[in-house]
Structures are given as C-alpha cells and as structure tokens.
Design a protein around this motif. Structure first.
Motif, PDB file in Angstrom:
ATOM      1  N   ILE A   1      -2.296   4.994   7.304  1.00 39.90           N
ATOM      2  CA  ILE A   1      -2.821   3.750   6.742  1.00 39.90           C
ATOM      3  C   ILE A   1      -3.173   2.838   7.916  1.00 39.90           C
TER       4      ILE A   1
ATOM      5  N   LEU B   1       0.822  -1.216   0.000  1.00 43.79           N
ATOM      6  CA  LEU B   1       0.000   0.000   0.000  1.00 43.79           C
ATOM      7  C   LEU B   1       0.854   1.263   0.000  1.00 43.79           C
TER       8      LEU B   1
ATOM      9  N   ARG C   1      -4.203   0.361  16.406  1.00 41.52           N
ATOM     10  CA  ARG C   1      -4.602   1.276  15.324  1.00 41.52           C
ATOM     11  C   ARG C   1      -5.740   2.194  15.786  1.00 41.52           C
TER      12      ARG C   1
ATOM     13  N   GLY D   1       4.724  -2.118   8.683  1.00 41.74           N
ATOM     14  CA  GLY D   1       4.262  -3.511   8.677  1.00 41.74           C
ATOM     15  C   GLY D   1       3.217  -3.695   9.759  1.00 41.74           C
ATOM     16  N   GLY D   2       2.303  -4.604   9.553  1.00 44.67           N
ATOM     17  CA  GLY D   2       1.279  -4.845  10.572  1.00 44.67           C
ATOM     18  C   GLY D   2       1.815  -5.727  11.687  1.00 44.67           C
TER      19      GLY D   2
ATOM     20  N   PRO E   1      -8.094   0.499   4.900  1.00 45.89           N
ATOM     21  CA  PRO E   1      -8.133  -0.472   3.798  1.00 45.89           C
ATOM     22  C   PRO E   1      -8.838  -1.752   4.219  1.00 45.89           C
ATOM     23  N   GLY E   2      -9.531  -2.351   3.249  1.00 49.11           N
ATOM     24  CA  GLY E   2     -10.142  -3.659   3.486  1.00 49.11           C
ATOM     25  C   GLY E   2      -9.137  -4.735   3.126  1.00 49.11           C
TER      26      GLY E   2
ATOM     27  N   ARG F   1      12.784  -0.961   5.898  1.00 46.06           N
ATOM     28  CA  ARG F   1      14.022  -1.566   6.401  1.00 46.06           C
ATOM     29  C   ARG F   1      14.941  -2.069   5.290  1.00 46.06           C
ATOM     30  N   ASN F   2      14.399  -2.803   4.362  1.00 45.08           N
ATOM     31  CA  ASN F   2      15.228  -3.519   3.379  1.00 45.08           C
ATOM     32  C   ASN F   2      15.712  -2.591   2.249  1.00 45.08           C
TER      33      ASN F   2
ATOM     34  N   ASN G   1       2.604   4.685   7.952  1.00 47.62           N
ATOM     35  CA  ASN G   1       2.379   3.306   7.518  1.00 47.62           C
ATOM     36  C   ASN G   1       3.517   2.446   8.039  1.00 47.62           C
TER      37      ASN G   1
ATOM     38  N   ARG H   1       1.767  -8.608   2.685  1.00 48.73           N
ATOM     39  CA  ARG H   1       1.197  -8.870   4.019  1.00 48.73           C
ATOM     40  C   ARG H   1      -0.059  -9.731   3.909  1.00 48.73           C
TER      41      ARG H   1
HETATM   42  N1  NAP Z   1      -2.955  -5.153   2.516  1.00 48.33           N
HETATM   43  C1  NAP Z   1      -4.120  -5.086   3.116  1.00 48.33           C
HETATM   44  O1  NAP Z   1      -5.117  -5.606   2.606  1.00 48.33           O
HETATM   45  C2  NAP Z   1      -4.246  -4.347   4.420  1.00 48.33           C
HETATM   46  C3  NAP Z   1      -5.513  -4.233   5.007  1.00 48.33           C
HETATM   47  C4  NAP Z   1      -5.651  -3.558   6.204  1.00 48.33           C
HETATM   48  C5  NAP Z   1      -4.536  -3.018   6.811  1.00 48.33           C
HETATM   49  N2  NAP Z   1      -3.308  -3.153   6.243  1.00 48.33           N
HETATM   50  C6  NAP Z   1      -2.163  -2.579   6.928  1.00 48.33           C
HETATM   51  O2  NAP Z   1      -1.565  -1.606   6.101  1.00 48.33           O
HETATM   52  C7  NAP Z   1      -0.153  -1.590   6.313  1.00 48.33           C
HETATM   53  C8  NAP Z   1       0.556  -1.829   4.978  1.00 48.33           C
HETATM   54  O3  NAP Z   1       0.122  -3.076   4.501  1.00 48.33           O
HETATM   55  P1  NAP Z   1       0.763  -3.782   3.225  1.00 48.33           P
HETATM   56  O4  NAP Z   1      -0.183  -4.864   2.894  1.00 48.33           O
HETATM   57  O5  NAP Z   1       1.162  -2.775   2.237  1.00 48.33           O
HETATM   58  O6  NAP Z   1       2.074  -4.447   3.894  1.00 48.33           O
HETATM   59  P2  NAP Z   1       3.439  -4.906   3.209  1.00 48.33           P
HETATM   60  O7  NAP Z   1       3.251  -5.234   1.785  1.00 48.33           O
HETATM   61  O8  NAP Z   1       3.973  -5.952   4.120  1.00 48.33           O
HETATM   62  O9  NAP Z   1       4.359  -3.570   3.297  1.00 48.33           O
HETATM   63  C9  NAP Z   1       4.782  -3.095   4.533  1.00 48.33           C
HETATM   64  C10 NAP Z   1       5.801  -2.002   4.341  1.00 48.33           C
HETATM   65  O10 NAP Z   1       6.261  -1.561   5.622  1.00 48.33           O
HETATM   66  C11 NAP Z   1       7.687  -1.767   5.717  1.00 48.33           C
HETATM   67  N3  NAP Z   1       7.979  -2.160   7.099  1.00 48.33           N
HETATM   68  C12 NAP Z   1       7.530  -3.268   7.741  1.00 48.33           C
HETATM   69  N4  NAP Z   1       8.005  -3.307   8.982  1.00 48.33           N
HETATM   70  C13 NAP Z   1       8.806  -2.211   9.132  1.00 48.33           C
HETATM   71  C14 NAP Z   1       9.609  -1.712  10.199  1.00 48.33           C
HETATM   72  N5  NAP Z   1       9.702  -2.353  11.377  1.00 48.33           N
HETATM   73  N6  NAP Z   1      10.290  -0.558  10.010  1.00 48.33           N
HETATM   74  C15 NAP Z   1      10.210   0.100   8.826  1.00 48.33           C
HETATM   75  N7  NAP Z   1       9.466  -0.318   7.788  1.00 48.33           N
HETATM   76  C16 NAP Z   1       8.776  -1.469   7.940  1.00 48.33           C
HETATM   77  C17 NAP Z   1       7.988  -2.850   4.693  1.00 48.33           C
HETATM   78  O11 NAP Z   1       9.329  -2.848   4.227  1.00 48.33           O
HETATM   79  P3  NAP Z   1      10.490  -3.677   5.020  1.00 48.33           P
HETATM   80  O12 NAP Z   1       9.928  -5.026   5.304  1.00 48.33           O
HETATM   81  O13 NAP Z   1      11.647  -3.679   4.082  1.00 48.33           O
HETATM   82  O14 NAP Z   1      10.772  -2.913   6.257  1.00 48.33           O
HETATM   83  C18 NAP Z   1       7.041  -2.425   3.578  1.00 48.33           C
HETATM   84  O15 NAP Z   1       7.566  -1.324   2.868  1.00 48.33           O
HETATM   85  C19 NAP Z   1       0.135  -2.709   7.325  1.00 48.33           C
HETATM   86  O16 NAP Z   1       0.240  -2.153   8.605  1.00 48.33           O
HETATM   87  C20 NAP Z   1      -1.076  -3.601   7.211  1.00 48.33           C
HETATM   88  O17 NAP Z   1      -1.313  -4.329   8.394  1.00 48.33           O
HETATM   89  C21 NAP Z   1      -3.141  -3.800   5.061  1.00 48.33           C
END
Ligand code: NAP
Length: 262
Positions: free
Chosen positions: A142, A19, A161, A94-95, A187-188, A39-40, A92, A194
């Motif tokens: 987010i 996202l 959250r 990681g969850g 977001p849904g 991080r990465n 935003n 993730r």
């Molecule tokens: N996707 C969905 O359907 C959805 C729905 C509801 C809520 N959400 C929430 O929205 C957020 C984003 O979701 P997403 O699906 O886009 O997740 P994602 O694809 O796992 O992306 C997460 C991002 O956050 C970074 N990150 C994770 N841990 C970190 C840390 N400790 N320090 C710094 N950066 C960090 C990751 O990069 P690195 O790993 O390299 O650090 C990546 O850029 C999450 O909190 C998730 O729980 C998502």
C-alpha cells in the motif's frame, strides 16, 4: 466472480483500521484467513471482532511497532510459530509525518526508512522461500499516488515509498517464474483516520474551516469524492487472487482519476 481465494492466508500489516482493515475484510469475505498486525491491541481486537461478525472468519492478530526492530523481531518469531506459511502479504503501516524537502533531519529520515521499508522486506524474506516452493504468493504494497506526483510538504512519503516500489519492482522480476507476484497500489484519497488527521493539520495551516478544506480537496478529484476503504479492498482481493497471476511488477492507482499523467 469466484476469486478462488478460499482457505488462503494473509498477513495484513497495519490491518486494524483504514485501508489495511478494508483489505482484510475484503479478503476474509473471499474466505481468506487474515492475520492482522498493528500497535494498539484494543483496535486490533475490535477489527478482529468486526471481521468475524461480517464473515464468520476469526482473524489472528499480533501487536507490533514497525518503528522498533526489537518489536519486529519478536513479531517475526511469533508469526513463524502461528503461521509457518502464508499466501498473501499486504505491506502497509502508518504514513510518515508532514515535512518539506528543504529541511533534512537525518535522525527522522533514518527512523522513517527503518519503519517504512525494513519490516515489509523482513516479512517477505521470511515467507518468500515457502511461496516460491508452493508456486503461489502475492505481495501487495500500500503506497500512494505521491510516488508518481509528489504531494507538497510530504517528502518522506514520496521519497521512501518510491524506494519501496523500486524494491518491489526488482523483486517482482526475480520471482516472476515462481508464481509470486509483487505489486504496488497507489491510493488517492480515502476516508480513514490518517486522512482525517492530515486534513485537520492542513486546514489549520491554511486557516480555513475543515469542511471547506475538504470540499476543496474533493473538487480536485475527478470523481468528486473521497473513497471508502471497502472500495480499496475490492482491488486488493482481485490482485491477491490466482486470477491476477499475470499482473506483476506494476504500480496500480486507485484514485478516482486524481493522477494527471499516469
Ligand atoms: N487514506 C488515504 O487516503 C491514503 C492515501 C495514500 C496513501 N495512504 C497510506 O496508506 C497507509 C494506510 O493509510 P490509512 O489511511 O489506512 O492509515 P490509518 O487509518 O492511520 O491506518 C494505519 C494502520 O497502520 C497501523 N500502524 C501505524 N503505525 C504503525 C507502527 N509504527 N507499527 C505498526 N502498525 C502501525 C495502525 O494501527 P496502530 O496505530 O494501532 O499501530 C493502523 O492499523 C499509510 O501509510 C498512508 O500514508 C493513505
């Protein structure tokens, strides 16, 4: 529609994929210079390359771990030097891990509260005075539909959250007259790393094939499908724009009709 975002700047926490990257790309397409945090380093570099290829804008990026206050402090200093002012902050990351409300691990709650709440508050605190002075700022968090309808076995997400959204609501009222808006996006189900990881864990736990689990999940969404991060980006770009000046202090779902009572 011209969103009047050209030459604005944005910090996107968790901007290297999913996202966050969807938001960064949509903003860059409107002429915003994104600054990505995650991080990465390899994933950050890949994201920056993708944004440049699609928009001709070259984002800056910095590697930071939101779970470490030492790393966050270094990041804040780096940002201050690289980007003395910013117009848009996307909160935003990681969850949190899965888990029920019947169990309480104090160390885990403390760690997740530190990771999920503090970095966005610290970032906003660094840039808010400049935003207020310039009478323009956009803070978008987010979050998740889980703060309205808690998702089973994901109590850390729903509870922490909710706290962040409440902080945002309070902040929105304090800065509403200074051209700064603060909103929480819910977001849904989006197609990201993730979602893929959580689905794998849940399908294994339920003892059903991943494809079958996904089919069941999609059937529970009125729109009948998961969404793409690009669709998320469209909403972010609008809310970040001057055109959304009168939208503040609110929670906005983007969920294909998933929420029942909101
Ligand atoms: N996707 C969905 O359907 C959805 C729905 C509801 C809520 N959400 C929430 O929205 C957020 C984003 O979701 P997403 O699906 O886009 O997740 P994602 O694809 O796992 O992306 C997460 C991002 O956050 C970074 N990150 C994770 N841990 C970190 C840390 N400790 N320090 C710094 N950066 C960090 C990751 O990069 P690195 O790993 O390299 O650090 C990546 O850029 C999450 O909190 C998730 O729980 C998502």
């Amino acid at each position: 529609m011209d969103l009047h975002l050209t030459r604005r700047s944005a910090i996107i926490m968790g901007g290297s994929q999913g996202l966050g990257l969807g938001a960064a790309l949509a903003l860059a397409k409107e002429g915003v210079r994104p600054y990505l945090l995650a991080r990465n380093e390899a994933t950050l570099q890949q994201a920056a390359t993708k944004i440049t290829a699609e928009t001709s804008i070259t984002p800056q990026w910095h590697s930071v771990d939101f779970a470490s206050q030492e790393s966050v402090q270094t990041c804040l200093k780096t940002l201050k030097a690289d980007l003395p002012e910013v117009d848009i902050i996307i909160g935003n990351g990681g969850g949190p891990p899965l888990g029920p409300a019947t169990e309480c691990d104090p160390a885990l709650w403390q760690q997740e509260a530190t990771t999920m709440l503090l970095p966005i508050m610290q970032l906003v605190s660094q840039y808010l005075p400049g935003m207020r002075q310039r009478q323009f700022g956009r803070i978008l968090m987010i979050s998740s539909t889980s703060i309205v309808e808690p998702i089973p076995n994901l109590v850390l997400s729903s509870a922490l959250r909710s706290a962040l959204a409440s902080w945002g609501k309070t902040l929105a009222r304090e800065v509403a007259q200074d051209g700064v808006t603060v909103n929480t996006i819910l977001p849904g189900r989006f197609e990201t790393e993730r979602t893929a990881t959580l689905n794998k864990i849940r399908a294994e736990k339920a003892g059903i094939p991943l494809a079958e689990f996904r089919k069941q999940k999609e059937a529970g969404i009125p729109a009948g499908r998961y969404a793409q991060p690009e669709e998320f980006g469209h909403l972010v770009a609008f809310l970040a724009s001057p055109l959304a000046a009168y939208i503040t202090g609110t929670r906005i779902p983007i969920d294909g009709g998933l929420l029942h009572g909101f």
